[in-house]
Write a protein that holds these residues in place. Structure first.
Motif, PDB file in Angstrom:
ATOM      1  N   ILE A  19       0.948  -1.231   0.086  1.00  0.00           N
ATOM      2  CA  ILE A  19      -0.075   0.038  -0.025  1.00  0.00           C
ATOM      3  C   ILE A  19       0.871   1.324  -0.127  1.00  0.00           C
ATOM      4  O   ILE A  19       1.883   1.507   0.964  1.00  0.00           O
ATOM      5  CB  ILE A  19      -0.703  -0.030   1.143  1.00  0.00           C
ATOM      6  CG1 ILE A  19      -1.755  -1.261   1.371  1.00  0.00           C
ATOM      7  CG2 ILE A  19      -1.688   1.268   1.155  1.00  0.00           C
ATOM      8  CD1 ILE A  19      -2.634  -1.167   2.592  1.00  0.00           C
ATOM      9  N   VAL A  20       0.604   2.103  -1.065  1.00  0.00           N
ATOM     10  CA  VAL A  20       1.498   3.434  -1.116  1.00  0.00           C
ATOM     11  C   VAL A  20       0.361   4.620  -0.737  1.00  0.00           C
ATOM     12  O   VAL A  20      -0.625   4.498  -1.420  1.00  0.00           O
ATOM     13  CB  VAL A  20       2.074   3.282  -2.430  1.00  0.00           C
ATOM     14  CG1 VAL A  20       2.744   4.801  -2.624  1.00  0.00           C
ATOM     15  CG2 VAL A  20       3.153   2.427  -2.772  1.00  0.00           C
ATOM     16  N   ILE A  21       0.846   5.532   0.068  1.00  0.00           N
ATOM     17  CA  ILE A  21      -0.179   6.325   0.363  1.00  0.00           C
ATOM     18  C   ILE A  21       0.676   7.782   0.329  1.00  0.00           C
ATOM     19  O   ILE A  21       1.787   8.037   0.891  1.00  0.00           O
ATOM     20  CB  ILE A  21      -0.648   6.443   1.873  1.00  0.00           C
ATOM     21  CG1 ILE A  21      -1.502   4.980   1.786  1.00  0.00           C
ATOM     22  CG2 ILE A  21      -1.635   7.594   2.105  1.00  0.00           C
ATOM     23  CD1 ILE A  21      -1.870   4.778   3.035  1.00  0.00           C
ATOM     24  N   LEU A  55     -11.080   7.440  -3.703  1.00  0.00           N
ATOM     25  CA  LEU A  55      -9.682   7.817  -4.016  1.00  0.00           C
ATOM     26  C   LEU A  55      -8.989   6.569  -4.234  1.00  0.00           C
ATOM     27  O   LEU A  55      -7.756   6.717  -4.613  1.00  0.00           O
ATOM     28  CB  LEU A  55      -9.325   8.882  -2.990  1.00  0.00           C
ATOM     29  CG  LEU A  55      -9.955  10.077  -2.585  1.00  0.00           C
ATOM     30  CD1 LEU A  55      -9.126  10.775  -1.513  1.00  0.00           C
ATOM     31  CD2 LEU A  55      -9.790  10.843  -3.764  1.00  0.00           C
ATOM     32  N   GLY A  56      -9.181   5.532  -3.508  1.00  0.00           N
ATOM     33  CA  GLY A  56      -8.563   4.269  -3.920  1.00  0.00           C
ATOM     34  C   GLY A  56      -8.103   3.939  -5.443  1.00  0.00           C
ATOM     35  O   GLY A  56      -8.875   3.938  -6.092  1.00  0.00           O
ATOM     36  N   GLN A  57      -6.728   3.648  -5.662  1.00  0.00           N
ATOM     37  CA  GLN A  57      -6.157   3.501  -6.896  1.00  0.00           C
ATOM     38  C   GLN A  57      -5.655   1.875  -6.881  1.00  0.00           C
ATOM     39  O   GLN A  57      -5.252   1.415  -5.661  1.00  0.00           O
ATOM     40  CB  GLN A  57      -5.138   4.149  -7.381  1.00  0.00           C
ATOM     41  CG  GLN A  57      -5.702   5.689  -7.317  1.00  0.00           C
ATOM     42  CD  GLN A  57      -6.430   6.051  -8.654  1.00  0.00           C
ATOM     43  OE1 GLN A  57      -6.062   5.569  -9.513  1.00  0.00           O
ATOM     44  NE2 GLN A  57      -7.391   7.010  -8.488  1.00  0.00           N
ATOM     45  N   ALA A  58      -5.639   1.213  -7.935  1.00  0.00           N
ATOM     46  CA  ALA A  58      -5.084  -0.003  -8.123  1.00  0.00           C
ATOM     47  C   ALA A  58      -4.077  -0.128  -9.059  1.00  0.00           C
ATOM     48  O   ALA A  58      -3.848   0.594  -9.880  1.00  0.00           O
ATOM     49  CB  ALA A  58      -6.411  -0.955  -8.495  1.00  0.00           C
ATOM     50  N   ALA A  59      -3.077  -1.023  -8.807  1.00  0.00           N
ATOM     51  CA  ALA A  59      -1.816  -1.315  -9.457  1.00  0.00           C
ATOM     52  C   ALA A  59      -1.480  -2.874  -9.462  1.00  0.00           C
ATOM     53  O   ALA A  59      -1.854  -3.324  -8.585  1.00  0.00           O
ATOM     54  CB  ALA A  59      -0.723  -0.607  -9.022  1.00  0.00           C
ATOM     55  N   SER A  98       6.945   5.267 -10.820  1.00  0.00           N
ATOM     56  CA  SER A  98       5.474   4.923 -11.512  1.00  0.00           C
ATOM     57  C   SER A  98       4.380   4.959 -10.337  1.00  0.00           C
ATOM     58  O   SER A  98       3.424   5.450 -11.083  1.00  0.00           O
ATOM     59  CB  SER A  98       5.627   3.322 -12.093  1.00  0.00           C
ATOM     60  OG  SER A  98       6.665   3.542 -13.140  1.00  0.00           O
ATOM     61  N   LEU A  99       4.605   4.368  -9.388  1.00  0.00           N
ATOM     62  CA  LEU A  99       3.464   4.390  -8.296  1.00  0.00           C
ATOM     63  C   LEU A  99       3.254   5.958  -7.927  1.00  0.00           C
ATOM     64  O   LEU A  99       1.976   6.312  -7.822  1.00  0.00           O
ATOM     65  CB  LEU A  99       3.887   3.372  -7.295  1.00  0.00           C
ATOM     66  CG  LEU A  99       3.776   2.105  -7.375  1.00  0.00           C
ATOM     67  CD1 LEU A  99       4.296   1.533  -6.117  1.00  0.00           C
ATOM     68  CD2 LEU A  99       2.268   1.728  -7.599  1.00  0.00           C
ATOM     69  N   LEU A 100       4.241   6.643  -7.902  1.00  0.00           N
ATOM     70  CA  LEU A 100       4.033   7.938  -7.321  1.00  0.00           C
ATOM     71  C   LEU A 100       3.299   8.955  -8.342  1.00  0.00           C
ATOM     72  O   LEU A 100       2.702   9.858  -8.115  1.00  0.00           O
ATOM     73  CB  LEU A 100       5.274   8.652  -6.805  1.00  0.00           C
ATOM     74  CG  LEU A 100       5.763   8.011  -5.370  1.00  0.00           C
ATOM     75  CD1 LEU A 100       7.165   8.597  -5.140  1.00  0.00           C
ATOM     76  CD2 LEU A 100       4.610   8.163  -4.309  1.00  0.00           C
ATOM     77  N   GLU A 101       3.710   8.555  -9.653  1.00  0.00           N
ATOM     78  CA  GLU A 101       2.976   9.367 -10.590  1.00  0.00           C
ATOM     79  C   GLU A 101       1.737   9.093 -10.716  1.00  0.00           C
ATOM     80  O   GLU A 101       0.649   9.826 -11.176  1.00  0.00           O
ATOM     81  CB  GLU A 101       3.465   8.956 -12.046  1.00  0.00           C
ATOM     82  CG  GLU A 101       4.989   9.408 -12.259  1.00  0.00           C
ATOM     83  CD  GLU A 101       5.420   8.789 -13.595  1.00  0.00           C
ATOM     84  OE1 GLU A 101       4.742   8.524 -14.340  1.00  0.00           O
ATOM     85  OE2 GLU A 101       6.743   8.861 -13.804  1.00  0.00           O
ATOM     86  N   LEU A 102       0.983   8.042 -10.251  1.00  0.00           N
ATOM     87  CA  LEU A 102      -0.447   7.731 -10.073  1.00  0.00           C
ATOM     88  C   LEU A 102      -1.232   8.597  -9.313  1.00  0.00           C
ATOM     89  O   LEU A 102      -2.322   8.919  -9.448  1.00  0.00           O
ATOM     90  CB  LEU A 102      -0.515   6.341  -9.840  1.00  0.00           C
ATOM     91  CG  LEU A 102      -2.097   5.786  -9.918  1.00  0.00           C
ATOM     92  CD1 LEU A 102      -2.461   5.726 -11.124  1.00  0.00           C
ATOM     93  CD2 LEU A 102      -2.260   4.167  -9.286  1.00  0.00           C
ATOM     94  N   ILE A 103      -0.434   9.027  -8.335  1.00  0.00           N
ATOM     95  CA  ILE A 103      -1.022   9.726  -7.133  1.00  0.00           C
ATOM     96  C   ILE A 103      -1.147  11.080  -7.437  1.00  0.00           C
ATOM     97  O   ILE A 103      -0.372  11.799  -7.397  1.00  0.00           O
ATOM     98  CB  ILE A 103      -0.481   9.404  -5.910  1.00  0.00           C
ATOM     99  CG1 ILE A 103      -0.156   7.890  -5.520  1.00  0.00           C
ATOM    100  CG2 ILE A 103      -1.088  10.232  -4.861  1.00  0.00           C
ATOM    101  CD1 ILE A 103       0.232   7.583  -4.402  1.00  0.00           C
TER     102      ILE A 103
END
Length: 103
Positions: A19-21, A55-59, A98-103
């Motif tokens: 989980i990345v927040i 707000l939840g995103q999936a990867a 890549s994960l941080l670009e999603l947020i």
């Protein structure tokens, strides 16, 4: 067994591996290195919505051949709005960015 539904306590029923927040926006990540199915995609998307709300995103992080460009599973992931982190990002070490670009 985060939801206490399994009688076998060694059986993980949750597909959230990470989980990345950032700024109160959670990204729920499932890692599937060799095989990924449509059920895996639906599961991580559902968990992201259930636990993260609107707000939840999936990867998905995967080297699975089924997630190559224009494969049906790749297209389904894109349709569901699931971020795919594939071999190129894994080998270049750019998973976190890549994960941080999603947020």
């Amino acid at each position: 067994d985060w939801n206490k539904q399994s009688k076998n306590h060694n059986d993980p029923t949750c597909e959230i591996d990470l989980i990345v927040i950032k700024n109160c926006i959670p990204v729920f990540v499932s890692c599937k290195m060799n095989k990924c199915t449509a059920l895996d995609l639906y599961e991580i998307k559902l968990l992201a919505q259930k636990l993260g709300g609107t707000l939840g995103q999936a990867a998905v992080i995967s080297k699975a051949p089924s997630l190559k460009d224009n494969e049906p599973l790749y297209l389904k992931a894109k349709e569901l709005g699931i971020l795919l982190i594939r071999e190129k990002e894994i080998e270049s070490g750019s998973i976190a960015s890549s994960l941080l670009e999603l947020i």
